[in-house]
Design a protein around this motif. Structure first.
Motif, PDB file in Angstrom:
ATOM      1  N   VAL A   1     -11.200  34.587  32.522  1.00 30.70           N
ATOM      2  CA  VAL A   1     -12.102  33.318  32.927  1.00 30.70           C
ATOM      3  C   VAL A   1     -12.864  32.894  31.617  1.00 30.70           C
ATOM      4  O   VAL A   1     -12.929  31.851  30.904  1.00 30.70           O
ATOM      5  N   PHE A   2     -13.470  34.333  30.969  1.00 33.19           N
ATOM      6  CA  PHE A   2     -14.063  34.044  29.945  1.00 33.19           C
ATOM      7  C   PHE A   2     -13.308  33.601  28.525  1.00 33.19           C
ATOM      8  O   PHE A   2     -13.670  33.037  27.835  1.00 33.19           O
ATOM      9  N   ALA A   3     -11.991  34.252  28.652  1.00 32.83           N
ATOM     10  CA  ALA A   3     -11.121  33.882  27.444  1.00 32.83           C
ATOM     11  C   ALA A   3     -10.676  32.426  27.531  1.00 32.83           C
ATOM     12  O   ALA A   3     -10.995  31.751  26.473  1.00 32.83           O
ATOM     13  N   PHE A   4     -10.715  31.767  28.468  1.00 31.87           N
ATOM     14  CA  PHE A   4     -10.326  30.378  28.644  1.00 31.87           C
ATOM     15  C   PHE A   4     -11.686  29.353  28.513  1.00 31.87           C
ATOM     16  O   PHE A   4     -11.696  28.709  27.457  1.00 31.87           O
ATOM     17  N   ILE A   5     -12.783  29.769  28.736  1.00 35.51           N
ATOM     18  CA  ILE A   5     -13.915  29.339  28.585  1.00 35.51           C
ATOM     19  C   ILE A   5     -14.384  29.268  26.824  1.00 35.51           C
ATOM     20  O   ILE A   5     -14.671  28.176  26.364  1.00 35.51           O
ATOM     21  N   PHE A   6     -14.106  30.446  26.327  1.00 34.83           N
ATOM     22  CA  PHE A   6     -14.454  30.808  24.940  1.00 34.83           C
ATOM     23  C   PHE A   6     -13.495  29.855  24.084  1.00 34.83           C
ATOM     24  O   PHE A   6     -13.997  29.318  23.012  1.00 34.83           O
ATOM     25  N   GLN A   7     -12.087  29.894  24.473  1.00 36.71           N
ATOM     26  CA  GLN A   7     -11.260  29.122  23.833  1.00 36.71           C
ATOM     27  C   GLN A   7     -11.560  27.793  23.518  1.00 36.71           C
ATOM     28  O   GLN A   7     -11.319  26.955  22.770  1.00 36.71           O
ATOM     29  N   ILE A   8     -11.905  27.165  24.578  1.00 36.06           N
ATOM     30  CA  ILE A   8     -12.306  25.820  24.974  1.00 36.06           C
ATOM     31  C   ILE A   8     -13.580  25.412  24.017  1.00 36.06           C
ATOM     32  O   ILE A   8     -13.613  24.532  23.356  1.00 36.06           O
ATOM     33  N   ILE A   9     -14.704  26.162  24.459  1.00 40.53           N
ATOM     34  CA  ILE A   9     -15.834  25.668  23.786  1.00 40.53           C
ATOM     35  C   ILE A   9     -15.851  26.076  22.150  1.00 40.53           C
ATOM     36  O   ILE A   9     -16.413  25.391  21.382  1.00 40.53           O
ATOM     37  N   PHE A  10     -15.525  27.343  21.902  1.00 40.78           N
ATOM     38  CA  PHE A  10     -15.617  27.642  20.341  1.00 40.78           C
ATOM     39  C   PHE A  10     -14.455  27.315  19.474  1.00 40.78           C
ATOM     40  O   PHE A  10     -14.838  27.368  18.084  1.00 40.78           O
ATOM     41  N   PHE A  11     -13.312  27.071  20.059  1.00 38.51           N
ATOM     42  CA  PHE A  11     -12.147  26.820  19.248  1.00 38.51           C
ATOM     43  C   PHE A  11     -11.772  25.482  19.622  1.00 38.51           C
ATOM     44  O   PHE A  11     -10.550  25.063  18.804  1.00 38.51           O
ATOM     45  N   ASN A  12     -12.207  24.586  20.613  1.00 39.33           N
ATOM     46  CA  ASN A  12     -11.807  23.322  20.943  1.00 39.33           C
ATOM     47  C   ASN A  12     -10.215  23.342  21.069  1.00 39.33           C
ATOM     48  O   ASN A  12      -9.447  22.412  20.719  1.00 39.33           O
ATOM     49  N   ASP A  13      -9.729  24.355  21.619  1.00 39.60           N
ATOM     50  CA  ASP A  13      -8.322  24.447  21.892  1.00 39.60           C
ATOM     51  C   ASP A  13      -8.213  24.504  23.450  1.00 39.60           C
ATOM     52  O   ASP A  13      -8.337  25.631  24.124  1.00 39.60           O
ATOM     53  N   MET A  14      -7.411  23.405  24.024  1.00 37.85           N
ATOM     54  CA  MET A  14      -7.054  23.474  25.385  1.00 37.85           C
ATOM     55  C   MET A  14      -6.088  24.034  25.646  1.00 37.85           C
ATOM     56  O   MET A  14      -5.067  24.140  25.045  1.00 37.85           O
TER      57      MET A  14
ATOM     58  N   THR B   1       0.113  28.066  29.904  1.00 37.99           N
ATOM     59  CA  THR B   1      -0.682  29.274  29.847  1.00 37.99           C
ATOM     60  C   THR B   1      -1.210  29.240  31.012  1.00 37.99           C
ATOM     61  O   THR B   1      -1.854  30.733  31.554  1.00 37.99           O
ATOM     62  N   VAL B   2      -1.778  28.501  31.637  1.00 33.16           N
ATOM     63  CA  VAL B   2      -2.445  28.316  32.894  1.00 33.16           C
ATOM     64  C   VAL B   2      -1.767  28.960  34.158  1.00 33.16           C
ATOM     65  O   VAL B   2      -2.207  29.692  34.657  1.00 33.16           O
ATOM     66  N   GLY B   3      -0.290  28.371  34.183  1.00 32.51           N
ATOM     67  CA  GLY B   3       0.535  29.007  35.185  1.00 32.51           C
ATOM     68  C   GLY B   3       0.525  30.426  35.036  1.00 32.51           C
ATOM     69  O   GLY B   3       0.660  31.280  35.916  1.00 32.51           O
ATOM     70  N   GLY B   4       1.099  30.755  33.585  1.00 30.19           N
ATOM     71  CA  GLY B   4       1.161  32.282  33.469  1.00 30.19           C
ATOM     72  C   GLY B   4      -0.079  33.155  33.730  1.00 30.19           C
ATOM     73  O   GLY B   4       0.063  34.039  34.388  1.00 30.19           O
ATOM     74  N   ALA B   5      -1.265  32.634  33.312  1.00 30.81           N
ATOM     75  CA  ALA B   5      -2.544  33.285  34.078  1.00 30.81           C
ATOM     76  C   ALA B   5      -2.751  33.473  35.357  1.00 30.81           C
ATOM     77  O   ALA B   5      -3.055  34.586  35.741  1.00 30.81           O
ATOM     78  N   LEU B   6      -2.329  32.453  36.085  1.00 30.27           N
ATOM     79  CA  LEU B   6      -2.383  32.341  37.645  1.00 30.27           C
ATOM     80  C   LEU B   6      -1.365  33.553  38.145  1.00 30.27           C
ATOM     81  O   LEU B   6      -1.818  34.469  38.875  1.00 30.27           O
ATOM     82  N   CYS B   7      -0.357  33.648  37.447  1.00 33.26           N
ATOM     83  CA  CYS B   7       0.683  34.717  38.212  1.00 33.26           C
ATOM     84  C   CYS B   7       0.263  36.165  37.566  1.00 33.26           C
ATOM     85  O   CYS B   7       0.116  36.965  38.494  1.00 33.26           O
ATOM     86  N   VAL B   8      -0.062  36.272  36.488  1.00 25.85           N
ATOM     87  CA  VAL B   8      -0.516  37.496  36.016  1.00 25.85           C
ATOM     88  C   VAL B   8      -1.799  38.044  36.647  1.00 25.85           C
ATOM     89  O   VAL B   8      -2.137  39.390  37.232  1.00 25.85           O
ATOM     90  N   VAL B   9      -3.026  37.089  36.929  1.00 23.73           N
ATOM     91  CA  VAL B   9      -4.064  37.674  37.742  1.00 23.73           C
ATOM     92  C   VAL B   9      -3.877  37.676  39.191  1.00 23.73           C
ATOM     93  O   VAL B   9      -4.395  38.640  39.565  1.00 23.73           O
ATOM     94  N   ALA B  10      -2.861  36.612  39.758  1.00 18.78           N
ATOM     95  CA  ALA B  10      -2.693  37.082  41.163  1.00 18.78           C
ATOM     96  C   ALA B  10      -2.094  38.577  41.338  1.00 18.78           C
ATOM     97  O   ALA B  10      -2.375  39.192  42.072  1.00 18.78           O
ATOM     98  N   SER B  11      -1.128  38.976  40.338  1.00 18.46           N
ATOM     99  CA  SER B  11      -0.503  40.225  40.415  1.00 18.46           C
ATOM    100  C   SER B  11      -1.545  41.468  40.093  1.00 18.46           C
ATOM    101  O   SER B  11      -1.508  42.396  41.203  1.00 18.46           O
ATOM    102  N   SER B  12      -2.341  41.225  39.152  1.00 23.06           N
ATOM    103  CA  SER B  12      -3.432  42.318  38.993  1.00 23.06           C
ATOM    104  C   SER B  12      -4.526  42.278  40.194  1.00 23.06           C
ATOM    105  O   SER B  12      -4.939  43.567  40.753  1.00 23.06           O
TER     106      SER B  12
END
Length: 341
Positions: free
Chosen positions: A299-312, A317-328
């Motif tokens: 969550v922090f990584a997505f927030i920082f990437q959007i705020i500080f690097f203006n990189d959506m 990536t969102v789908g991959g993140a959901l799979c990995v976080v669900a697994s973990s």
């Protein structure tokens, strides 16, 4: 999460690994006293009460790694090790634990130092070569490798549930990497930027492997080794490894920008905080709550990437993140429920 660190930064604590009980006298007195008083013990979160937290510290350190310009990942690792060494030495002297460690645990401390510092270098390179969110999510594939290594070295059971979580994690990593032979050139991209992204992805996967082995080693040592001594081996061997690699590749250079120098100091500060929280958490708390809290790194990584690097982030990536976080998260909850029975 480490690791962060993780790391371990980016080094993520894994659920289900047995903790040895050959702890020195008084090793768990502080946590027990805190629980009796109804308050969190040292290195415990005042929000969740019973789970050691390091996600914020480790991910802020990752942000600074990404912000540093014209400084190689190995050199950043060396600066972090120097800073942490200056902090850890007084702590070891104050705690009177020595600098070598118990005789039977020295080989594990050496392995922890070498493998942990290698994971740190790979993670920093991944942060520089690919997006903050992609690198962070891929590091959460570490539980897959931890389950396998724990099965091999600690005789842990590898169940069908573990295989399912492994499949989810692999799916998530594939969605982030987007190999052209599966997704086509239009989805993956075939230019130079994708080549750099691919190198960063492989570095993140390699970090996950080394971090998984490090977690198994830390759990194997258990409470018999003071957590500051474990960090001492990590920073000493990490500095030695970084200097050797810098000498070979010839990338040593002092940062010209004063802001970069500040970032390097902050990387060391937050890196040390993440290491202390992670190592202490693995010693005094069940790994289930720790692993669940570590998913906040994503969550922090997505927030920082959007705020500080203006990189959506892309939908891949969102789908991959959901799979990995669900697994973990699923693995953590399962192990947590098993240990509570």
């Amino acid at each position: 999460m480490r690791p962060v660190d993780s790391d371990g930064a980016a080094e993520v604590p894994e659920p289900g690994l047995p903790l040895t009980d050959d702890a020195p006298q008084g090793a768990s007195e502080e946590p027990a006293a805190a629980e009796a008083a109804g308050t969190p013990g040292p290195c415990r979160c005042w929000v969740c009460g019973n789970s050691p937290c390091g996600s914020g510290a480790s991910q802020v350190g990752s942000l600074f790694v990404k912000k540093v310009q014209d400084v190689h990942a190995v050199e950043i690792s060396a600066f972090r090790c120097v800073f942490q060494m200056l902090v850890v030495i007084p702590c070891l002297i104050y705690r009177k634990t020595g600098f070598i460690g118990p005789k039977g645990q020295r080989i594990f401390l050496l392995l922890r130092g070498v493998l942990g510092s290698t994971a740190m270098i790979l993670l920093y390179y991944a942060f520089q070569a690919t997006s903050l969110a992609d690198a962070t999510v891929i590091t959460f594939s570490s539980p897959v490798f931890t389950s396998i290594f724990a099965w091999i070295f600690l005789k842990e059971k590898y169940s069908p549930w573990d295989a399912l979580f492994t499949a989810f994690t692999i799916t998530g990593v594939i969605l982030i990497v987007r190999p052209p032979f599966l997704f086509g050139a239009s989805a993956a991209g075939t230019d130079e930027s994708y080549s750099v992204h691919l190198k960063g992805t492989f570095a993140a996967v390699a970090h996950a492997v080394f971090a998984a082995v490090t977690m198994v080693i830390i759990r194997k040592m258990g409470k018999s080794v003071d957590y500051f001594l474990s960090i001492w081996y990590y920073v000493v061997l990490g500095l030695l490894e970084s200097v050797i690699v810098l000498f070979i590749i010839g990338e040593w250079s002092l940062p010209y920008c004063g802001l970069d120098r500040l970032f390097l100091i902050l990387i060391g500060l937050f890196g040390l905080g993440g290491q202390v929280f992670l190592t202490k958490a693995l010693q005094i708390e069940k790994a289930g709550p720790v692993a669940i809290m570590r998913t906040m790194d994503v969550v922090f990584a997505f927030i920082f990437q959007i705020i500080f690097f203006n990189d959506m982030p892309t939908w891949w990536t969102v789908g991959g993140a959901l799979c990995v976080v669900a697994s973990s998260t699923g693995a953590a909850i399962r192990k947590w429920c098993q240990s509570s029975k």
